[in-house]
Enzyme design. Sequence first.
Site, PDB file in Angstrom:
ATOM      1  N   ASP A   1       0.870  -1.176   0.000  1.00 57.35           N
ATOM      2  CA  ASP A   1       0.000   0.000   0.000  1.00 57.35           C
ATOM      3  C   ASP A   1       0.908   1.228   0.000  1.00 57.35           C
ATOM      4  OD1 ASP A   1       0.843   0.401   2.611  1.00 57.35           O
ATOM      5  OD2 ASP A   1      -1.145   0.236   3.532  1.00 57.35           O
ATOM      6  N   HIS A   2       0.313   2.424   0.171  1.00 58.47           N
ATOM      7  CA  HIS A   2       1.105   3.662   0.144  1.00 58.47           C
ATOM      8  C   HIS A   2       2.179   3.665   1.229  1.00 58.47           C
ATOM      9  CE1 HIS A   2      -2.385   3.946   2.713  1.00 58.47           C
ATOM     10  NE2 HIS A   2      -1.761   4.872   3.429  1.00 58.47           N
TER      11      HIS A   2
ATOM     12  N   CYS B   1       3.481  -2.701   3.935  1.00 59.73           N
ATOM     13  CA  CYS B   1       2.552  -1.628   4.289  1.00 59.73           C
ATOM     14  C   CYS B   1       3.248  -0.768   5.333  1.00 59.73           C
ATOM     15  CB  CYS B   1       1.199  -2.181   4.752  1.00 59.73           C
ATOM     16  SG  CYS B   1       1.228  -3.180   6.248  1.00 59.73           S
ATOM     17  N   GLY B   2       2.512   0.029   6.087  1.00 62.10           N
ATOM     18  CA  GLY B   2       3.170   0.904   7.057  1.00 62.10           C
ATOM     19  C   GLY B   2       3.931   0.125   8.111  1.00 62.10           C
ATOM     20  N   THR B   3       3.287  -0.929   8.607  1.00 61.09           N
ATOM     21  CA  THR B   3       3.904  -1.749   9.654  1.00 61.09           C
ATOM     22  C   THR B   3       4.239  -3.164   9.204  1.00 61.09           C
ATOM     23  OG1 THR B   3       1.715  -2.485  10.320  1.00 61.09           O
ATOM     24  CG2 THR B   3       2.620  -0.550  11.478  1.00 61.09           C
ATOM     25  N   GLY B   4       3.637  -3.621   8.126  1.00 64.46           N
ATOM     26  CA  GLY B   4       3.713  -5.029   7.710  1.00 64.46           C
ATOM     27  C   GLY B   4       2.622  -5.858   8.368  1.00 64.46           C
TER      28      GLY B   4
ATOM     29  N   GLY C   1      -0.863  -5.221   8.914  1.00 66.41           N
ATOM     30  CA  GLY C   1      -2.131  -5.372   8.195  1.00 66.41           C
ATOM     31  C   GLY C   1      -2.000  -6.342   7.035  1.00 66.41           C
TER      32      GLY C   1
ATOM     33  N   HIS D   1      12.338 -22.299   9.916  1.00 64.74           N
ATOM     34  CA  HIS D   1      11.440 -22.976  10.856  1.00 64.74           C
ATOM     35  C   HIS D   1       9.982 -23.001  10.426  1.00 64.74           C
ATOM     36  CE1 HIS D   1      14.186 -22.738  14.677  1.00 64.74           C
ATOM     37  NE2 HIS D   1      14.793 -23.286  13.631  1.00 64.74           N
ATOM     38  N   ASN D   2       9.498 -21.925   9.811  1.00 65.96           N
ATOM     39  CA  ASN D   2       8.050 -21.819   9.526  1.00 65.96           C
ATOM     40  C   ASN D   2       7.713 -22.092   8.067  1.00 65.96           C
ATOM     41  OD1 ASN D   2       8.561 -18.861  11.387  1.00 65.96           O
ATOM     42  ND2 ASN D   2       7.706 -20.711  12.282  1.00 65.96           N
TER      43      ASN D   2
ATOM     44  N   ARG E   1       7.194   2.073   7.795  1.00 69.71           N
ATOM     45  CA  ARG E   1       7.369   3.028   8.891  1.00 69.71           C
ATOM     46  C   ARG E   1       8.167   2.398  10.033  1.00 69.71           C
ATOM     47  NH1 ARG E   1       1.052   4.213   8.183  1.00 69.71           N
ATOM     48  NH2 ARG E   1       1.201   5.267   6.167  1.00 69.71           N
TER      49      ARG E   1
ATOM     50  N   ARG F   1      11.573 -31.738  12.347  1.00 65.11           N
ATOM     51  CA  ARG F   1      10.551 -31.432  13.376  1.00 65.11           C
ATOM     52  C   ARG F   1       9.721 -30.215  12.987  1.00 65.11           C
ATOM     53  NH1 ARG F   1      15.270 -29.223  15.074  1.00 65.11           N
ATOM     54  NH2 ARG F   1      15.256 -27.235  16.179  1.00 65.11           N
ATOM     55  N   HIS F   2      10.295 -29.343  12.171  1.00 70.05           N
ATOM     56  CA  HIS F   2       9.553 -28.145  11.765  1.00 70.05           C
ATOM     57  C   HIS F   2       8.455 -28.484  10.757  1.00 70.05           C
ATOM     58  CE1 HIS F   2      12.302 -25.809  14.063  1.00 70.05           C
ATOM     59  NE2 HIS F   2      13.324 -26.365  13.426  1.00 70.05           N
TER      60      HIS F   2
ATOM     61  N   ARG G   1       5.381 -29.254  12.627  1.00 68.82           N
ATOM     62  CA  ARG G   1       4.752 -28.041  13.174  1.00 68.82           C
ATOM     63  C   ARG G   1       4.014 -27.259  12.085  1.00 68.82           C
ATOM     64  NH1 ARG G   1      10.281 -27.195  16.666  1.00 68.82           N
ATOM     65  NH2 ARG G   1       9.814 -28.859  18.131  1.00 68.82           N
TER      66      ARG G   1
HETATM   67  C1  RB5 Z   1      -2.001   2.755   6.392  1.00 67.13           C
HETATM   68  O1  RB5 Z   1      -2.024   4.005   6.978  1.00 67.13           O
HETATM   69  C2  RB5 Z   1      -1.567   1.711   7.405  1.00 67.13           C
HETATM   70  O2  RB5 Z   1      -2.600   1.447   8.290  1.00 67.13           O
HETATM   71  C3  RB5 Z   1      -1.127   0.453   6.706  1.00 67.13           C
HETATM   72  O3  RB5 Z   1      -0.087   0.751   5.839  1.00 67.13           O
HETATM   73  C4  RB5 Z   1      -0.604  -0.653   7.592  1.00 67.13           C
HETATM   74  O4  RB5 Z   1       0.387  -0.187   8.451  1.00 67.13           O
HETATM   75  C5  RB5 Z   1      -1.570  -1.480   8.272  1.00 67.13           C
HETATM   76  O5  RB5 Z   1      -1.217  -2.432   8.986  1.00 67.13           O
END
Ligand code: RB5
Length: 147
Positions: free
Chosen positions: A7-8, A64-67, A69, A97-98, A108, A131-132, A135
């Site tokens: 996303d942005h 995304c902003g945090t990964g 979502g 492992h996964n 961000r 073993r993985h 799992r």
């Molecule tokens: C968008 O503002 C933000 O919510 C998205 O990029 C993401 O961080 C969601 O998890």
Amino acid sequence: MIALGADHGGLALKEAIRHYLDSERIEYKDFGTFDETSVDYPPIAAQTAHFVADGNAEFGILCCGTGIGMSIAANKVKGIRASVCTNAYCAEITRHHNNANILCLGGRVINEEQAVEFAKLFLNTPFDGGRHQRRVDGITKIEQGEL
Ligand code: RB5
């Protein structure tokens, strides 16, 4: 083949990874976004994750902003094991492992150099099995309602 999506909030990381894939002549399919206009991440996560789950790409990378979502959304698709990674250790160990098949990164949270570093580790690290495997099979059983 690698599936890419952002996303942005993750666009800059996706672009850095895309340039890395270009430089290595690694094939990819880019599900966008392509500019900084605000967009919702679930449809992009869904398209990218289905492409991976259907066997069209070996791995996906979603930013995304945090990964977070992107990972929550991608993990709703059967067969997807999407991991948010904020350091190199996690980017490597989630393959060992996964048997993670989608790497999720936050624009961000980490910078472009780290994104490329984590992508390289993720794409080049094998699954350990053993073993993985048991799992990971357990995760599949949850999807199938057996656990
Ligand atoms: C968008 O503002 C933000 O919510 C998205 O990029 C993401 O961080 C969601 O998890």
